[in-house]
Scaffold this active site. Structure first.
Site, PDB file in Angstrom:
ATOM      1  N   PRO A 127       0.827  -1.148  -0.001  1.00 16.17           N
ATOM      2  CA  PRO A 127       0.018   0.150  -0.020  1.00 16.17           C
ATOM      3  C   PRO A 127       0.915   1.153  -0.026  1.00 16.17           C
ATOM      4  O   PRO A 127       1.769   1.317   1.155  1.00 16.17           O
ATOM      5  CB  PRO A 127      -0.952  -0.086   1.337  1.00 16.17           C
ATOM      6  CG  PRO A 127       0.137  -0.843   2.103  1.00 16.17           C
ATOM      7  CD  PRO A 127       0.878  -1.856   1.449  1.00 16.17           C
TER       8      PRO A 127
ATOM      9  N   TYR B   5      -5.412   2.864   7.881  1.00 13.13           N
ATOM     10  CA  TYR B   5      -5.210   3.940   8.978  1.00 13.13           C
ATOM     11  C   TYR B   5      -6.298   4.181   9.904  1.00 13.13           C
ATOM     12  O   TYR B   5      -7.292   4.773   9.322  1.00 13.13           O
ATOM     13  CB  TYR B   5      -4.598   5.192   8.344  1.00 13.13           C
ATOM     14  CG  TYR B   5      -3.086   5.225   7.804  1.00 13.13           C
ATOM     15  CD1 TYR B   5      -2.011   4.678   8.681  1.00 13.13           C
ATOM     16  CD2 TYR B   5      -3.086   5.577   6.766  1.00 13.13           C
ATOM     17  CE1 TYR B   5      -0.746   4.651   8.007  1.00 13.13           C
ATOM     18  CE2 TYR B   5      -1.584   5.625   6.100  1.00 13.13           C
ATOM     19  CZ  TYR B   5      -0.560   5.134   6.792  1.00 13.13           C
ATOM     20  OH  TYR B   5       0.768   4.958   6.400  1.00 13.13           O
TER      21      TYR B   5
ATOM     22  N   ASP C 125       2.576   0.849  12.397  1.00 17.27           N
ATOM     23  CA  ASP C 125       3.775   1.560  12.870  1.00 17.27           C
ATOM     24  C   ASP C 125       3.862   2.937  12.339  1.00 17.27           C
ATOM     25  O   ASP C 125       4.886   3.379  12.408  1.00 17.27           O
ATOM     26  CB  ASP C 125       4.898   0.997  11.784  1.00 17.27           C
ATOM     27  CG  ASP C 125       4.620   0.812  10.645  1.00 17.27           C
ATOM     28  OD1 ASP C 125       3.704   1.482  10.143  1.00 17.27           O
ATOM     29  OD2 ASP C 125       5.380   0.282   9.663  1.00 17.27           O
TER      30      ASP C 125
ATOM     31  N   LYS D 134       0.273  -4.822   9.907  1.00 19.11           N
ATOM     32  CA  LYS D 134       1.347  -4.362   9.090  1.00 19.11           C
ATOM     33  C   LYS D 134       2.212  -3.310   9.886  1.00 19.11           C
ATOM     34  O   LYS D 134       1.863  -2.318  10.480  1.00 19.11           O
ATOM     35  CB  LYS D 134       1.198  -3.661   7.804  1.00 19.11           C
ATOM     36  CG  LYS D 134       2.114  -2.899   7.024  1.00 19.11           C
ATOM     37  CD  LYS D 134       1.647  -2.414   5.624  1.00 19.11           C
ATOM     38  CE  LYS D 134       2.815  -1.895   4.833  1.00 19.11           C
ATOM     39  NZ  LYS D 134       3.129  -0.761   5.062  1.00 19.11           N
TER      40      LYS D 134
ATOM     41  N   SER E  63       7.389  -5.471   8.473  1.00 25.99           N
ATOM     42  CA  SER E  63       7.643  -4.044   7.820  1.00 25.99           C
ATOM     43  C   SER E  63       8.203  -3.010   8.684  1.00 25.99           C
ATOM     44  O   SER E  63       7.761  -3.106   9.809  1.00 25.99           O
ATOM     45  CB  SER E  63       6.290  -3.533   7.146  1.00 25.99           C
ATOM     46  OG  SER E  63       6.444  -2.403   6.462  1.00 25.99           O
TER      47      SER E  63
ATOM     48  N   HIS F  29       7.997   0.068   7.187  1.00 29.78           N
ATOM     49  CA  HIS F  29       7.222   1.319   6.403  1.00 29.78           C
ATOM     50  C   HIS F  29       8.219   1.779   5.293  1.00 29.78           C
ATOM     51  O   HIS F  29       8.395   2.946   5.248  1.00 29.78           O
ATOM     52  CB  HIS F  29       6.645   2.225   7.262  1.00 29.78           C
ATOM     53  CG  HIS F  29       5.586   2.822   6.883  1.00 29.78           C
ATOM     54  ND1 HIS F  29       4.386   2.665   7.752  1.00 29.78           N
ATOM     55  CD2 HIS F  29       5.314   3.667   5.971  1.00 29.78           C
ATOM     56  CE1 HIS F  29       3.389   3.579   6.761  1.00 29.78           C
ATOM     57  NE2 HIS F  29       3.957   3.998   5.840  1.00 29.78           N
TER      58      HIS F  29
ATOM     59  N   GLY G 123      10.185  -4.261   2.166  1.00 26.70           N
ATOM     60  CA  GLY G 123      11.311  -3.470   2.543  1.00 26.70           C
ATOM     61  C   GLY G 123      12.335  -3.565   1.823  1.00 26.70           C
ATOM     62  O   GLY G 123      12.914  -4.768   2.165  1.00 26.70           O
ATOM     63  N   GLY G 124      12.968  -2.989   0.818  1.00 28.80           N
ATOM     64  CA  GLY G 124      14.139  -3.058   0.214  1.00 28.80           C
ATOM     65  C   GLY G 124      14.152  -4.352  -0.621  1.00 28.80           C
ATOM     66  O   GLY G 124      15.449  -4.548  -1.162  1.00 28.80           O
TER      67      GLY G 124
ATOM     68  N   ARG H 218      14.220  -5.851  -4.043  1.00 30.28           N
ATOM     69  CA  ARG H 218      14.515  -5.447  -5.498  1.00 30.28           C
ATOM     70  C   ARG H 218      15.118  -6.542  -6.578  1.00 30.28           C
ATOM     71  O   ARG H 218      15.380  -6.038  -7.716  1.00 30.28           O
ATOM     72  CB  ARG H 218      15.453  -4.574  -5.224  1.00 30.28           C
ATOM     73  CG  ARG H 218      15.359  -3.214  -4.403  1.00 30.28           C
ATOM     74  CD  ARG H 218      14.217  -2.245  -4.945  1.00 30.28           C
ATOM     75  NE  ARG H 218      14.001  -1.117  -4.081  1.00 30.28           N
ATOM     76  CZ  ARG H 218      13.068  -1.122  -3.186  1.00 30.28           C
ATOM     77  NH1 ARG H 218      12.212  -2.189  -2.950  1.00 30.28           N
ATOM     78  NH2 ARG H 218      12.821  -0.035  -2.392  1.00 30.28           N
TER      79      ARG H 218
ATOM     80  N   ARG I 104       8.035   0.939  -3.387  1.00 27.88           N
ATOM     81  CA  ARG I 104       8.842   1.981  -4.354  1.00 27.88           C
ATOM     82  C   ARG I 104       8.600   1.457  -5.909  1.00 27.88           C
ATOM     83  O   ARG I 104       8.132   2.100  -6.922  1.00 27.88           O
ATOM     84  CB  ARG I 104       9.842   2.346  -3.921  1.00 27.88           C
ATOM     85  CG  ARG I 104       9.830   3.352  -2.653  1.00 27.88           C
ATOM     86  CD  ARG I 104      11.075   3.888  -2.102  1.00 27.88           C
ATOM     87  NE  ARG I 104      10.904   4.537  -1.199  1.00 27.88           N
ATOM     88  CZ  ARG I 104      11.102   4.223   0.081  1.00 27.88           C
ATOM     89  NH1 ARG I 104      11.104   2.652   0.345  1.00 27.88           N
ATOM     90  NH2 ARG I 104      11.125   4.868   1.365  1.00 27.88           N
TER      91      ARG I 104
HETATM   92  C1  LIG Z   1       5.414   6.621  -1.431  1.00 28.06           C
HETATM   93  C2  LIG Z   1       5.035   5.761  -0.309  1.00 28.06           C
HETATM   94  C3  LIG Z   1       3.731   5.808   0.350  1.00 28.06           C
HETATM   95  C4  LIG Z   1       3.620   4.902   1.188  1.00 28.06           C
HETATM   96  N1  LIG Z   1       2.270   5.053   1.938  1.00 28.06           N
HETATM   97  C5  LIG Z   1       1.946   3.955   2.776  1.00 28.06           C
HETATM   98  C6  LIG Z   1       0.628   3.806   3.061  1.00 28.06           C
HETATM   99  O1  LIG Z   1      -0.393   4.908   2.811  1.00 28.06           O
HETATM  100  N2  LIG Z   1       0.318   3.092   4.003  1.00 28.06           N
HETATM  101  C7  LIG Z   1       1.183   2.025   4.465  1.00 28.06           C
HETATM  102  O2  LIG Z   1       0.818   1.227   5.435  1.00 28.06           O
HETATM  103  N3  LIG Z   1       2.393   2.192   4.037  1.00 28.06           N
HETATM  104  C8  LIG Z   1       2.912   2.938   3.140  1.00 28.06           C
HETATM  105  N4  LIG Z   1       3.922   2.862   2.545  1.00 28.06           N
HETATM  106  C9  LIG Z   1       4.757   1.901   2.999  1.00 28.06           C
HETATM  107  C10 LIG Z   1       4.811   0.609   1.986  1.00 28.06           C
HETATM  108  O3  LIG Z   1       3.625   0.151   2.095  1.00 28.06           O
HETATM  109  C11 LIG Z   1       5.942  -0.374   2.192  1.00 28.06           C
HETATM  110  O4  LIG Z   1       5.885  -0.757   3.563  1.00 28.06           O
HETATM  111  C12 LIG Z   1       7.180  -0.084   2.036  1.00 28.06           C
HETATM  112  O5  LIG Z   1       7.429   0.987   0.873  1.00 28.06           O
HETATM  113  C13 LIG Z   1       8.101  -1.168   1.467  1.00 28.06           C
HETATM  114  O6  LIG Z   1       9.480  -0.852   1.310  1.00 28.06           O
HETATM  115  P1  LIG Z   1       9.890  -0.618  -0.435  1.00 28.06           P
HETATM  116  O7  LIG Z   1       9.500   0.748  -0.757  1.00 28.06           O
HETATM  117  O8  LIG Z   1      11.484  -0.387  -0.058  1.00 28.06           O
HETATM  118  O9  LIG Z   1       9.582  -1.705  -1.128  1.00 28.06           O
HETATM  119  C14 LIG Z   1       4.440   3.673   1.607  1.00 28.06           C
HETATM  120  C15 LIG Z   1       5.638   3.721   1.067  1.00 28.06           C
HETATM  121  C16 LIG Z   1       5.848   4.558  -0.170  1.00 28.06           C
HETATM  122  C17 LIG Z   1       7.387   4.609  -0.651  1.00 28.06           C
END
Ligand SMILES: Cc1cc2nc3c(=O)[nH]c(=O)nc-3n(C[C@H](O)[C@H](O)[C@H](O)COP(=O)(O)O)c2cc1C
Length: 354
Positions: A80, A133, A161, A228, A250, A252, A284-285, A287, A307
């Site tokens: 998300p 949320y 978190d 989460k 996670s 975040h 998380g990370g 790739r 991302r």
């Molecule tokens: C631009 C952006 C917005 C995000 N918004 C939310 C969100 O609205 N709710 C949430 O639970 N996590 C949010 N996240 C966290 C992602 O769900 C996820 O945990 C995280 O991006 C995973 O890491 P990665 O980007 O390295 O793959 C967000 C992440 C990014 C990059």
């Protein structure tokens, strides 16, 4: 636009950076404080070493998985993330369409800038979950839950978190332009904030939760609940006592609390604590296909990408999202074959050396 970039995530990331407006890029890329966790999330998977099995003669690989009872062709989900109208004119509808085309589960964010009903229409029969949320106003939350159930979302992912936003100097310096387009349309009474960190959101978008709130949600949701943002085995167990069916390991994506344990480090402890009491997922990370193989070997049932799908979205809309997911799936399959694993069940902890 260069769809072929999607077979090289580093190149795609650079293309995405060029095509995005600077403030959208910062919104996507940034992390909290010194961004140590953002970087370490990536390197932690890369540091783990594989112990492949030889002479296994593997031609066919089965990647199908059941997630809370729903069958999917791939254990890769779209995490998300908020405000997809920053990345594409059609916002989340495009992401949902791309995920469905790849047969991947899309977790839609509460901070999405598209209605849950419009996103659900793009699912093409592929399972979707909704990330919540939880607002202090339970009545507002209940209304949203009912809309999600009616629209067809199959599970609720409660993010735990982010009781309050962290801080990002980069986001502070390059805020997004406030507009109706990027409003969290599914949340009543939520002002549009200039960053994911805005001081102006304090007291409005704070989500102070405890285990009693979680119990209430499990009773009220009308669908299975996943938490989460868990980084400790003891927290995972307490959430399971409250009735959750899944735990997402996670931090975040390093966006709110910097210098946490990386998810590659946390996954084994949590998977061991949870056992078969609930499903465990991790993000998380991630790739590379080898990262996915390591995550699944260490106990995750599925992984989420945050991302990278946004890079694909900004560069080529639904096609870009689909291409990123296909590429990661192909890499995972190749890594499984090279590791001598014919199914996800064959990805066991002995394949990884810390
Ligand atoms: C631009 C952006 C917005 C995000 N918004 C939310 C969100 O609205 N709710 C949430 O639970 N996590 C949010 N996240 C966290 C992602 O769900 C996820 O945990 C995280 O991006 C995973 O890491 P990665 O980007 O390295 O793959 C967000 C992440 C990014 C990059």
């Amino acid at each position: 636009m260069l769809l072929q970039d999607c077979v090289d995530l580093d190149a795609l990331e650079q293309t995405a950076r060029r095509v995005m407006r600077p403030e959208s890029w910062v919104f996507c890329d940034t992390g909290a404080d010194d961004e140590i966790t953002v970087k370490e999330n990536v390197t932690a998977w890369r540091r783990l070493r594989l112990r492949p099995r030889m002479l296994r003669d593997i031609v066919e690989v089965d990647t199908s998985v059941s997630l809370l009872g729903a069958r999917l062709d791939t254990p890769i989900m779209v995490a998300p993330t908020g405000r997809h109208h920053l990345f594409h004119a059609n916002g989340e509808r495009e992401t949902a369409r791309g995920a469905a085309a790849a047969g991947a589960l899309f977790v839609m964010s509460t901070s999405g800038s598209t209605t849950v009903e419009d996103v659900a229409k793009e699912s093409a029969g592929v399972t979707q979950w909704f990330q919540l949320y939880m607002q202090p106003d339970r009545d507002a939350t209940a209304v949203l839950l009912d809309r999600c159930v009616k629209a067809g979302f199959r599970a609720l992912v409660l993010t735990v978190d982010q009781p309050l936003p962290g801080w990002s100097p980069r986001a502070y310096r390059t805020p997004v332009a406030v507009s109706e387009k990027i409003r969290s349309v599914n949340m009543v009474g939520q002002p549009v904030a200039r960053t994911a960190y805005d001081a102006e959101r304090k007291g409005v978008a704070m989500f102070p939760l405890n285990f009693r709130d979680l119990e209430w949600l499990v009773q009220r949701a009308g669908m299975p609940v996943v938490v989460k943002g868990v980084l400790r085995g003891d927290d995972a167990l307490r959430c399971i006592e409250c009735g959750v069916r899944g735990v997402m390991v996670s931090n975040h994506g390093g966006r709110h609390l910097d210098t946490t344990v990386t998810t590659a480090e946390a996954i084994a402890e949590i998977a061991a604590a949870v056992g078969d009491k609930a499903e465990v997922y991790v993000d998380g990370g991630i790739r590379r296909g080898t990262d996915i193989v390591k995550a699944l070997a260490l106990g995750a049932r599925a992984v989420l990408l945050g991302r990278p799908p946004l890079w694909g979205l900004s560069v080529a809309g639904a096609d870009g999202v689909r291409a990123v997911l296909h590429h990661m799936h192909d890499e995972m399959v190749r890594a499984m074959r090279l590791c001598g694993a014919a199914s996800l069940a064959a990805l066991t902890p002995d394949l990884v050396r810390a």
